[in-house]
Design a protein around this motif. Structure first.
Motif, PDB file in Angstrom:
ATOM      1  N   LYS A 429      40.942  38.289  44.054  1.00 38.39           N
ATOM      2  CA  LYS A 429      39.851  37.670  43.283  1.00 38.39           C
ATOM      3  C   LYS A 429      38.693  38.639  43.067  1.00 38.39           C
ATOM      4  O   LYS A 429      37.847  38.408  42.214  1.00 38.39           O
ATOM      5  N   LEU A 430      38.665  39.713  43.866  1.00 33.86           N
ATOM      6  CA  LEU A 430      37.606  40.704  43.668  1.00 33.86           C
ATOM      7  C   LEU A 430      37.821  41.517  42.399  1.00 33.86           C
ATOM      8  O   LEU A 430      36.939  42.223  41.946  1.00 33.86           O
ATOM      9  N   CYS A 431      39.042  41.410  41.842  1.00 33.88           N
ATOM     10  CA  CYS A 431      39.356  42.211  40.645  1.00 33.88           C
ATOM     11  C   CYS A 431      38.864  41.503  39.390  1.00 33.88           C
ATOM     12  O   CYS A 431      38.684  40.292  39.364  1.00 33.88           O
ATOM     13  N   ASP A 432      38.696  42.306  38.329  1.00 31.16           N
ATOM     14  CA  ASP A 432      38.338  41.718  37.026  1.00 31.16           C
ATOM     15  C   ASP A 432      39.582  41.251  36.288  1.00 31.16           C
ATOM     16  O   ASP A 432      39.550  40.294  35.546  1.00 31.16           O
ATOM     17  N   ARG A 433      40.643  42.007  36.458  1.00 31.67           N
ATOM     18  CA  ARG A 433      41.886  41.674  35.761  1.00 31.67           C
ATOM     19  C   ARG A 433      43.051  41.841  36.731  1.00 31.67           C
ATOM     20  O   ARG A 433      43.003  42.693  37.617  1.00 31.67           O
ATOM     21  N   VAL A 434      44.091  41.036  36.502  1.00 30.43           N
ATOM     22  CA  VAL A 434      45.298  41.210  37.301  1.00 30.43           C
ATOM     23  C   VAL A 434      46.491  41.240  36.345  1.00 30.43           C
ATOM     24  O   VAL A 434      46.499  40.529  35.334  1.00 30.43           O
ATOM     25  N   VAL A 435      47.441  42.113  36.645  1.00 31.89           N
ATOM     26  CA  VAL A 435      48.669  42.174  35.856  1.00 31.89           C
ATOM     27  C   VAL A 435      49.781  41.646  36.758  1.00 31.89           C
ATOM     28  O   VAL A 435      50.006  42.215  37.832  1.00 31.89           O
ATOM     29  N   PHE A 436      50.450  40.572  36.356  1.00 28.47           N
ATOM     30  CA  PHE A 436      51.602  40.104  37.124  1.00 28.47           C
ATOM     31  C   PHE A 436      52.866  40.660  36.490  1.00 28.47           C
ATOM     32  O   PHE A 436      53.156  40.370  35.329  1.00 28.47           O
ATOM     33  N   MET A 437      53.576  41.470  37.264  1.00 27.11           N
ATOM     34  CA  MET A 437      54.831  42.036  36.759  1.00 27.11           C
ATOM     35  C   MET A 437      55.987  41.186  37.288  1.00 27.11           C
ATOM     36  O   MET A 437      56.005  40.791  38.455  1.00 27.11           O
ATOM     37  N   GLY A 438      56.948  40.913  36.395  1.00 28.54           N
ATOM     38  CA  GLY A 438      58.132  40.151  36.809  1.00 28.54           C
ATOM     39  C   GLY A 438      59.352  41.050  36.849  1.00 28.54           C
ATOM     40  O   GLY A 438      59.305  42.195  36.351  1.00 28.54           O
ATOM     41  N   ARG A 439      60.437  40.556  37.415  1.00 31.08           N
ATOM     42  CA  ARG A 439      61.693  41.332  37.511  1.00 31.08           C
ATOM     43  C   ARG A 439      62.038  41.996  36.182  1.00 31.08           C
ATOM     44  O   ARG A 439      61.839  41.405  35.127  1.00 31.08           O
ATOM     45  N   CYS A 444      54.079  39.628  32.814  1.00 34.65           N
ATOM     46  CA  CYS A 444      54.066  38.170  32.653  1.00 34.65           C
ATOM     47  C   CYS A 444      52.661  37.615  32.505  1.00 34.65           C
ATOM     48  O   CYS A 444      52.487  36.469  32.078  1.00 34.65           O
ATOM     49  N   TYR A 445      51.655  38.405  32.892  1.00 40.02           N
ATOM     50  CA  TYR A 445      50.279  37.911  32.730  1.00 40.02           C
ATOM     51  C   TYR A 445      49.331  39.087  32.840  1.00 40.02           C
ATOM     52  O   TYR A 445      49.527  39.998  33.637  1.00 40.02           O
ATOM     53  N   PHE A 446      48.285  39.063  32.037  1.00 41.59           N
ATOM     54  CA  PHE A 446      47.183  40.031  32.169  1.00 41.59           C
ATOM     55  C   PHE A 446      45.902  39.278  31.846  1.00 41.59           C
ATOM     56  O   PHE A 446      45.746  38.745  30.741  1.00 41.59           O
ATOM     57  N   GLY A 447      45.023  39.188  32.801  1.00 39.71           N
ATOM     58  CA  GLY A 447      43.770  38.478  32.572  1.00 39.71           C
ATOM     59  C   GLY A 447      43.021  38.318  33.879  1.00 39.71           C
ATOM     60  O   GLY A 447      43.418  38.897  34.900  1.00 39.71           O
ATOM     61  N   PRO A 448      41.955  37.529  33.882  1.00 41.75           N
ATOM     62  CA  PRO A 448      41.206  37.331  35.134  1.00 41.75           C
ATOM     63  C   PRO A 448      42.093  36.638  36.166  1.00 41.75           C
ATOM     64  O   PRO A 448      42.906  35.776  35.801  1.00 41.75           O
ATOM     65  N   PRO A 449      41.941  36.979  37.456  1.00 40.26           N
ATOM     66  CA  PRO A 449      42.818  36.408  38.487  1.00 40.26           C
ATOM     67  C   PRO A 449      42.786  34.878  38.496  1.00 40.26           C
ATOM     68  O   PRO A 449      43.829  34.241  38.557  1.00 40.26           O
ATOM     69  N   ASP A 450      41.590  34.295  38.392  1.00 40.25           N
ATOM     70  CA  ASP A 450      41.484  32.832  38.478  1.00 40.25           C
ATOM     71  C   ASP A 450      42.309  32.131  37.405  1.00 40.25           C
ATOM     72  O   ASP A 450      42.941  31.116  37.667  1.00 40.25           O
ATOM     73  N   GLU A 451      42.267  32.686  36.200  1.00 38.12           N
ATOM     74  CA  GLU A 451      42.940  32.007  35.086  1.00 38.12           C
ATOM     75  C   GLU A 451      44.464  32.101  35.193  1.00 38.12           C
ATOM     76  O   GLU A 451      45.177  31.404  34.472  1.00 38.12           O
TER      77      GLU A 451
END
Ligand SMILES: Nc1ncnc2c1ncn2[C@@H]1O[C@H](COP(=O)(O)OP(=O)(O)OP(=O)(O)O)[C@@H](O)[C@H]1O
Length: 794
Positions: A429-439, A444-451
């Motif tokens: 949550k300290l980050c501004d953006r998170v990238v979720f990588m899938g197999r 699969c996602y790039f944006g603020p962690p909360d969202e």
């Protein structure tokens, strides 16, 4: 309308936009509650610019009145414009826009050569319009550099005090980290033409007529990745058969990372996080797509940015046997210009990484988290504005993980763009953006962690549940990636911010190479310190051979194998003793050198990526190993002179001859050791290779077995054969063979040793043996250089 840039024009005190297109200035008055700014009336633009100002879109921006000021939105308010609106390097979006204040400067386009400067001026407000920092070159010579006394001070650690001089429109480079004009490195000097861009460290300067303008201080770095695809051929077992298949490591990754953002790449093991990071860093290639750093194609312009990017790989990039301060001091001396006040830079860095109280502690005595902080410190020395970290918190307890993430947050708040790979999600949550990588490398996602929770429809508030959601196979991940691409999150956080720029039309600029001699001296000092610190190892390295040689004297008791009247057993005995000298030297030479490259592989790769020269690196190895070889020779020769009665060679005094043969054997085997150290992948492979290297040297030395046929040819590539040859010709083994005894029946009594040309006591033969040892060393070192060069990424 012509005017002087920045000079306030009064349109009934209405706010206005001033546009500066390479010196051509025009002003557009803002009177309505909503304006569209662009070059095509048909697209709705009412604030029109000349139609040949192609960098500006048909409808490039929308302005709406808010109180007495205006709010600007990119594009037509829905879709972003092609060339964007930038404040520093941060892109203004169609959705959030930006509230203009008197004097706000916006750049249209990222390429300095093709960029329009837009200034918002509101005469009713009190602010003074900012001016671009510039100086005139007409009729004068100007000095650019870090020193405050320069005509144009460019204050950054990687800029030299007197970095370059422009005299009569010709720029001359006096720096360590180089000057780039129009994205090409200046060899020594280069004539500047109107419109030339000059890059010095993080600064971008532009020559407009007589004016040299500071266009960009480089304090902001943005990173855009567009459609990254990476595929490799791998063997997979399908129906119990090994089949070669194309495996996707990255699938259509598109990201927009704004300056000062703290971005985490997360996802299950093997989902391509590290591959993505290495691609964003420019060190892994792509099959499709590009990474842009401030609008430049990163792969082609890497040599311009290499000193401005910080990278902390998974493995530590610091030497265990140095103290924290020493690590930072050597790194600063290696990476920063020689005129840097190293002490104050190190001091500042120690404070930044909160290691001031541990500065005198050896790295080997630090905790995992502290070691990571020192690795980060090494990278912070050059004050990079773009920072990559690969799992900096792996293996740390939750408390340390939090501390590390807070440190990185602080660094991002200071204006650095930070990208990290992590498995620990507790502090994401300290980050501004998170990238979720899938197999399969699906983003699969790039944006603020909360969202991310809303996007994945997960209510637990636990990021681990998103992990589990994405762990359900590649197809499932592909579906999520598809949903993401169609989602408003993609539009908001990727599409609206994406700012790609120049392609790879330019030839890649060459790398700036710092002084080789200076690096050689620094690396030698550092290596010397490392060798000296490991005293037990040093003792073993120095004493093993003399001890081994002394033991022979116990084994052969009262005999004098190197001198004496010829008799049947003397020559074989002498040869066995000489063979032990050879084996001891080879063994010691190999074990001294086998670890020397592989053990610091991660440090080497990191330093090489910044500015490490190959010749200084190997040169420092040779100098220190050569010094060790000399010491070992002195001790071995002493043991030989004390332990054995000396022969009296006709060619050269025994002590000198044996010293030359010993040092050549040691040096050549060290060169072989370095080659193997460069070839193997890890330290245990290096250890395991020792018997494999030694056995052929023992078998094909020509002592245990006589060499005929293929064996003879193989023996030529064994340094043991030439080493024993050199010792043998000094001792004159052939002369130890007695006259053959004729038996009563007239036959000859067989002798256990036949004289051989290998041991001829002539200068030609001795020279051949020594020469061959040197030739072996040269070949091994040449191959080592080649192997190391092949590891280069750029
Ligand atoms: N050069 C390569 N050739 C073949 N396969 C590769 C190559 N590089 C990476 N891979 C494979 O691609 C996948 C992704 O690797 P990567 O190291 O990027 O994953 P990761 O998400 O960082 O994993 P981890 O969290 O375990 O470190 C892995 O299955 C890895 O084995």
């Amino acid at each position: 309308m012509t005017n002087t840039p920045g000079q306030k024009t009064v349109f009934n005190l209405n706010p206005y936009l001033e546009l500066n297109n390479h010196g051509k200035v025009m002003r557009l008055e803002l009177t309505g509650s909503r304006h569209v700014f662009g070059r095509d009336r048909g697209s709705g633009a009412d604030l029109l610019v000349p139609s040949d100002w192609q960098i500006i879109g048909r409808a490039h921006a929308v302005l709406t009145k808010v109180g007495s000021e205006y709010h600007i939105y990119d594009g037509d308010g829905q879709r972003p414009s092609t060339n964007g609106l930038f404040i520093d390097r941060t892109r203004i979006t169609p959705k959030e826009g930006f509230l203009l204040r008197d004097g706000t400067q916006i750049r249209i386009g990222q390429n300095p050569k093709d960029q329009i400067l837009l200034t918002y001026i509101n005469p009713a407000s009190a602010g003074a319009p900012p001016t671009v920092r510039s100086l005139t070159l007409a009729g004068r010579s100007v000095v650019l550099g870090r020193d405050p006394a320069c005509n144009l001070q460019l204050d950054a650690p990687i800029v030299s005090r007197r970095h370059a001089v422009i005299d009569n429109y010709t720029i001359t480079d006096y720096s360590t980290n180089g000057v780039f004009v129009n994205d090409q490195r200046v060899k020594t000097s280069q004539r500047l033409t109107d419109g030339a861009t000059i890059r010095i460290g993080p600064f971008t300067l532009l020559l407009r007529g007589d004016e040299l303008q500071v266009l960009d201080r480089g304090s902001q770095i943005r990173l855009d990745a567009e459609g990254l695809v990476r595929e490799v051929w791998v063997y997979e077992e399908i129906n119990k058969k090994k089949v070669k298949v194309l495996k996707g490591l990255l699938k259509q990754v598109t990201l927009a990372i704004e300056p000062g953002q703290f971005v985490a790449l997360v996802g299950g093991s093997g989902t391509g996080k590290s591959t993505l990071m290495r691609t964003l860093l420019g060190i892994d290639p792509t099959d499709k797509g590009r990474v842009y750093i401030n609008g430049d194609d990163l792969r082609t312009t890497f040599n311009i940015y290499r000193t401005q990017i910080g990278y902390v790989p998974q493995d530590d990039i610091i030497h265990d046997q140095l103290t924290v301060r020493e690590v930072l001091t050597y790194a600063a001396k290696l990476r920063l210009p020689p005129d840097t006040d190293v002490e104050s830079v190190v001091e500042k860095t120690l404070t930044e990484i909160e290691m001031g109280d541990r500065e005198t502690v050896l790295v080997s005595k630090l905790s995992g988290g502290q070691r990571k902080r020192v690795s980060i410190g090494v990278e912070l020395l050059a004050d990079p504005k773009l920072f990559f970290l690969d799992e900096p918190t792996s293996g740390l307890d939750p408390g340390l993980d939090k501390k590390m993430m807070q440190l990185l947050r602080k660094l991002a708040d200071q204006g650095r763009t930070i990208v990290l790979v992590t498995h620990a999600t507790a502090n994401i949550k300290l980050c501004d953006r998170v990238v979720f990588m899938g197999r399969g490398g699906h983003p699969c996602y790039f944006g603020p962690p909360d969202e991310a929770f809303q996007f994945f429809r997960i209510n637990s508030g636990d990021f681990a549940d998103i992990y589990n959601e994405l762990e359900q196979g590649e197809e499932h991940a592909a579906q999520w990636a598809n949903i993401f691409r169609q989602s408003p999150y993609y539009r908001t956080y990727v599409d609206n911010h994406l700012s790609t720029g120049k392609g790879s039309s330019i030839a890649p600029p060459s790398q700036v190479k710092p002084s080789g001699l200076q690096q050689l001296s620094l690396l030698t000092q550092r290596y010397f310190k490392l060798v000296q610190r490991d005293q037990i190892n040093l003792g073993l390295v120095l004493l093993t051979a003399p001890i081994g040689i002394s033991l022979i004297t116990l084994a052969i008791r009262d005999q004098d194998p190197l001198i004496g009247e010829p008799e049947a057993t003397l020559a074989p005995l002498a040869l066995r003793v000489l063979f032990v000298f050879t084996c001891a030297a080879i063994w010691i030479g190999l074990s001294t050198s086998l670890q020397e490259i592989v053990k610091e592989w991660a440090i080497y790769m990191r330093e090489r990526l910044v500015n490490l020269g190959l010749f200084p690196y190997l040169g420092s190895k040779l100098l220190i190993l050569g010094g060790l070889a000399l010491l070992q020779t002195v001790l071995m020769v002493a043991a030989i002179l004390i332990g054995f009665k000396s022969p009296q060679p006709e060619l050269i005094p025994w002590a000198i001859g044996v010293a030359i043969s010993t040092i050549l054997t040691l040096f050549t085997s060290m060169s072989l050791g370095l080659l193997v150290s460069a070839l193997v992948k890890n330290s245990s492979q290096a250890n395991s290779s020792l018997p494999l290297l030694l056995l052929p040297q023992i078998i094909f030395a020509g002592v245990l077995f006589s060499m005929e046929g293929v064996g003879r040819v193989i023996s030529w590539v064994m340094l043991s054969r030439w080493s024993v040859g050199a010792y043998g010709s000094l001792v004159n083994v052939n002369a130890m063979v007695p006259e053959a005894t004729v038996l009563p029946d007239g036959s000859m009594m067989p002798l256990p040793f036949e004289p051989s040309a290998i041991y001829e006591p002539t200068w030609a033969n001795l020279g051949l043996n020594w020469g061959m040892l040197l030739l072996h060393a040269t070949v091994y070192l040449g191959l080592t250089l080649w192997v190391q060069k092949r590891k280069d990424i750029f």
